[in-house]
Design an enzyme around this catalytic site. Structure first.
Site, PDB file in Angstrom:
ATOM      1  N   LYS A 139      17.869   1.606  -1.568  1.00  7.68           N
ATOM      2  CA  LYS A 139      16.892   0.667  -0.988  1.00  7.68           C
ATOM      3  C   LYS A 139      15.473   1.198  -1.137  1.00  7.68           C
ATOM      4  CE  LYS A 139      16.010   0.983   3.530  1.00  7.68           C
ATOM      5  NZ  LYS A 139      14.643   1.132   4.013  1.00  7.68           N
ATOM      6  N   ASN A 140      15.289   2.493  -0.852  1.00 11.59           N
ATOM      7  CA  ASN A 140      13.921   3.019  -0.826  1.00 11.59           C
ATOM      8  C   ASN A 140      13.338   3.261  -2.218  1.00 11.59           C
ATOM      9  OD1 ASN A 140      13.899   2.754   1.887  1.00 11.59           O
ATOM     10  ND2 ASN A 140      14.251   4.924   2.343  1.00 11.59           N
ATOM     11  N   CYS A 161       6.250   1.066  14.367  1.00 13.27           N
ATOM     12  CA  CYS A 161       7.622   0.583  14.227  1.00 13.27           C
ATOM     13  C   CYS A 161       8.533   1.421  15.103  1.00 13.27           C
ATOM     14  CB  CYS A 161       8.058   0.611  12.778  1.00 13.27           C
ATOM     15  SG  CYS A 161       8.556   2.216  12.241  1.00 13.27           S
ATOM     16  N   ARG A 165       3.520   5.630  12.231  1.00 16.25           N
ATOM     17  CA  ARG A 165       3.487   5.410  10.789  1.00 16.25           C
ATOM     18  C   ARG A 165       2.149   4.916  10.223  1.00 16.25           C
ATOM     19  NH1 ARG A 165       9.144   2.940   9.000  1.00 16.25           N
ATOM     20  NH2 ARG A 165       8.617   3.985   7.067  1.00 16.25           N
ATOM     21  N   ASP A 191      16.096  10.507   7.401  1.00 20.63           N
ATOM     22  CA  ASP A 191      16.944   9.306   7.425  1.00 20.63           C
ATOM     23  C   ASP A 191      18.422   9.635   7.655  1.00 20.63           C
ATOM     24  OD1 ASP A 191      14.695   7.808   7.002  1.00 20.63           O
ATOM     25  OD2 ASP A 191      15.075   7.424   4.892  1.00 20.63           O
ATOM     26  N   ARG A 225      19.480  -4.305   7.238  1.00 16.76           N
ATOM     27  CA  ARG A 225      18.271  -4.113   6.430  1.00 16.76           C
ATOM     28  C   ARG A 225      18.521  -3.156   5.271  1.00 16.76           C
ATOM     29  NH1 ARG A 225      12.980  -3.355  10.035  1.00 16.76           N
ATOM     30  NH2 ARG A 225      12.267  -2.975   7.921  1.00 16.76           N
TER      31      ARG A 225
HETATM   32  C1  EPZ Z   1       9.744   6.359   3.642  1.00 10.35           C
HETATM   33  O1  EPZ Z   1       8.842   5.873   4.621  1.00 10.35           O
HETATM   34  C2  EPZ Z   1      11.051   5.651   3.845  1.00 10.35           C
HETATM   35  N1  EPZ Z   1      10.834   4.212   3.721  1.00 10.35           N
HETATM   36  C3  EPZ Z   1      11.624   5.995   5.211  1.00 10.35           C
HETATM   37  O2  EPZ Z   1      12.917   5.415   5.280  1.00 10.35           O
HETATM   38  C4  EPZ Z   1      11.775   7.499   5.338  1.00 10.35           C
HETATM   39  O3  EPZ Z   1      12.184   7.803   6.642  1.00 10.35           O
HETATM   40  C5  EPZ Z   1      10.446   8.186   5.036  1.00 10.35           C
HETATM   41  O4  EPZ Z   1       9.944   7.771   3.752  1.00 10.35           O
HETATM   42  C6  EPZ Z   1      10.563   9.706   5.012  1.00 10.35           C
HETATM   43  O5  EPZ Z   1      11.490  10.094   4.039  1.00 10.35           O
HETATM   44  C7  EPZ Z   1      10.782   3.677   2.527  1.00 10.35           C
HETATM   45  O6  EPZ Z   1      10.900   4.335   1.508  1.00 10.35           O
HETATM   46  C8  EPZ Z   1      10.620   2.207   2.456  1.00 10.35           C
HETATM   47  P1  EPZ Z   1       6.245   8.782   4.739  1.00 10.35           P
HETATM   48  P2  EPZ Z   1       7.292   6.172   4.504  1.00 10.35           P
HETATM   49  O7  EPZ Z   1       4.963   8.182   4.311  1.00 10.35           O
HETATM   50  O8  EPZ Z   1       6.947   6.227   3.070  1.00 10.35           O
HETATM   51  C9  EPZ Z   1       3.081  10.470   7.914  1.00 10.35           C
HETATM   52  C10 EPZ Z   1      14.673   4.194   6.236  1.00 10.35           C
HETATM   53  O9  EPZ Z   1      15.363   4.340   7.274  1.00 10.35           O
HETATM   54  N2  EPZ Z   1       2.081   9.662   7.189  1.00 10.35           N
HETATM   55  O10 EPZ Z   1       6.919   9.720   3.806  1.00 10.35           O
HETATM   56  O11 EPZ Z   1       6.576   5.196   5.348  1.00 10.35           O
HETATM   57  C11 EPZ Z   1       4.109   9.616   8.629  1.00 10.35           C
HETATM   58  O12 EPZ Z   1       3.646   9.206   9.892  1.00 10.35           O
HETATM   59  C12 EPZ Z   1      13.175   4.431   6.275  1.00 10.35           C
HETATM   60  O13 EPZ Z   1      15.138   3.856   5.151  1.00 10.35           O
HETATM   61  C13 EPZ Z   1       0.746   9.760   7.524  1.00 10.35           C
HETATM   62  O14 EPZ Z   1       0.360  10.483   8.450  1.00 10.35           O
HETATM   63  O15 EPZ Z   1       7.229   7.622   5.140  1.00 10.35           O
HETATM   64  C14 EPZ Z   1       5.276  10.564   8.699  1.00 10.35           C
HETATM   65  O16 EPZ Z   1       5.113  11.437   9.766  1.00 10.35           O
HETATM   66  C15 EPZ Z   1      12.657   4.634   7.632  1.00 10.35           C
HETATM   67  N3  EPZ Z   1      -0.171   9.022   6.821  1.00 10.35           N
HETATM   68  C16 EPZ Z   1       5.191  11.352   7.400  1.00 10.35           C
HETATM   69  O17 EPZ Z   1       3.831  11.186   6.949  1.00 10.35           O
HETATM   70  C17 EPZ Z   1       0.199   8.208   5.776  1.00 10.35           C
HETATM   71  O18 EPZ Z   1      -0.675   7.579   5.171  1.00 10.35           O
HETATM   72  C18 EPZ Z   1       6.114  10.892   6.295  1.00 10.35           C
HETATM   73  O19 EPZ Z   1       6.028   9.483   6.139  1.00 10.35           O
HETATM   74  C19 EPZ Z   1       1.544   8.130   5.439  1.00 10.35           C
HETATM   75  C20 EPZ Z   1       2.483   8.879   6.154  1.00 10.35           C
END
Ligand code: EPZ
Length: 430
Positions: free
Chosen positions: A22-23, A117, A122, A305, A397
């Protein structure tokens, strides 16, 4: 309201096929609109998030034809609108990938800002920082990210946080910038590599995906291609945990074992036997498992995850385990549900201290989010009695045919909607 009902206590045994990730699929669907030629995506998971995103690109004018359940043809030449509706972003946060894709395609994008969320706040500041660095004007107004640019150019970007979304989003836009963009401190997840491979199949010039530094040399034009999406490591990991929690014997097929190393290592550490094939993994749990410590980290560390799923397993393992969540601040919401099933878990800040119990007992519980929802299904299968899980829309989802695949492995699980269906299940369940 749809629910799952589960009769627990049955070891899972058999083989299960894993769907596409999915991701990876979400950014790949977004990136597919960047060319005016036709893109054919294979091994696309048929889950709610991908279907909502396909609908979103259709709404802005793309042609989307489903060839079969897992194959879709996308043509972005008819895109007439760079403004994405709120309805879509409300349903899936990952529609923020349309910012990078639309910037790359038509030099402008208007996408509602995703709110907080279930798993944490996020922010997307790192995405926006990257877009600005390559020359886009980015404003947040009226609840939307409004981005445009007259000339996107190469830049050197150092991400403050390792972010899957920011890495992919900036990479997409940079494909169409002039010159070389270097992104440092990037995410290395297999889905990041898959999106880079996909973009390269469309004619992009991306190097270094899977390492800490990605280099993108912008190209004039992207073209159509046929691409098969990488297997879903989180879906595979979920079945592996389910096998272990029910003391079963399960082969997950159509996986890339290397992507699952952090998960297999933990399972072996606590006493599972793992057999690795070329594209399969067999998990056997013959006896009660042992305690361990888990800390979630960006890939290749243990994935956030997969945190709720292993917590369920450790709640049944011997001794005291410690699970530390270092990516998202709100990923322990399932603990209250587990407590109702007899688990002994105490949360302190970003740490859960789990005292393993001999067994869980069934209860009526709910799915707090996607992965925690899957973990509740695992808990239900391991518990004694009939567990009912509410809010299963979250689970749908990201998991294709979860109940059907579990039934193939011998689980007693059914999707139900009425009291009558619940009673019928209770009467007929083996
Ligand atoms: C992706 O989310 C995945 N979603 C998430 O999967 C997954 O948990 C996550 O990566 C971590 O592996 C998709 O791919 C659609 P991040 P993403 O940006 O990209 C911080 C599931 O269950 N951050 O890697 O949104 C953030 O708050 C989902 O399938 C910032 O501070 O995650 C977090 O602490 C849920 N500023 C960390 O980085 C930013 O601009 C990692 O988030 C972006 C992120």
């Amino acid at each position: 309201m749809k629910q799952y009902i589960i009769k627990g206590g049955i070891p899972l045994v058999g083989e299960v096929d894993i769907a596409g990730a999915k991701n990876a699929a979400l950014p790949i669907i977004s990136a597919a609109i960047m060319t005016d030629e036709t893109v054919t995506l294979e091994n696309l998971p048929d889950v709610n998030d991908t279907n909502v995103l396909l609908e979103a690109i259709r709404n802005i004018g793309a042609q989307v034809d489903r060839v079969d359940r897992h194959t879709v043809r996308i043509n972005g030449s008819t895109i007439c609108d760079c403004a994405v509706g709120y309805e879509c972003i409300k349903k899936i946060r990952a529609s923020y990938y349309l910012i990078g894709a639309l910037l790359g395609k038509c030099s402008k994008a208007e996408v509602p800002l995703p709110g907080g969320c279930n798993i944490g706040s996020r922010p997307i500041d790192q995405h926006l920082k990257g877009f600005r660095a390559i020359g886009a004007n980015v404003d947040i107004k009226y609840g939307k990210v409004i981005a445009n640019c007259s000339h996107m150019h190469g830049a050197h970007i150092f991400l403050d946080t390792v972010s899957v979304g920011a890495t992919i989003n900036i990479m997409m836009a940079a494909c169409r910038s002039e010159g070389l963009t270097t992104i440092e401190n990037v995410a290395k997840e297999p889905h990041v590599v898959d999106v880079a491979n996909f973009l390269n199949s469309m004619g992009a010039n991306i190097k270094g995906a899977g390492t800490d530094v990605i280099r993108i040399r912008g190209v004039e034009k992207l073209h159509g291609c046929t691409y098969s999406i990488v297997p879903d490591m989180i879906e595979a990991g979920t079945y592996m945990m389910a096998a272990a929690a029910t003391r079963g014997d399960v082969v997950v097929r159509n996986v890339i074992p290397r992507h699952l190393e952090a998960i297999t290592a933990k399972l072996m550490e606590i006493g599972c036997e793992i057999e690795e094939g070329d594209d399969s993994l067999r998990v056997v749990a013959k006896r009660r498992l042992r305690r361990t410590h888990v800390k979630t980290q960006p890939y290749p560390g243990y994935p956030t995850d997969m945190q709720p799923q292993i917590a369920v397993l450790l709640s049944l393992s011997e001794g005291t385990s410690v699970v530390t969540e270092s990516i998202f601040e709100n990923r322990f919401k399932y603990v209250d549900e587990m407590t109702r099933m007899g688990a002994q878990i105490k949360v302190e800040g970003n740490t859960a201290i789990i005292d393993g119990v001999e067994g869980l007992t069934a209860a009526r519980i709910s799915a707090p989010d996607l992965r925690a929802g899957a973990a509740m299904v695992i808990a239900g299968m391991a518990a004694e009695g009939f567990t009912i899980i509410d809010d299963i829309e979250y689970i749908k989802r990201g998991y294709e045919d979860l109940d059907k695949k579990l039934r193939i492995l011998g689980a007693e699980i059914e999707e139900v909607e009425t009291e009558r269906e619940i009673q019928k299940f209770k009467l007929t369940a083996g």
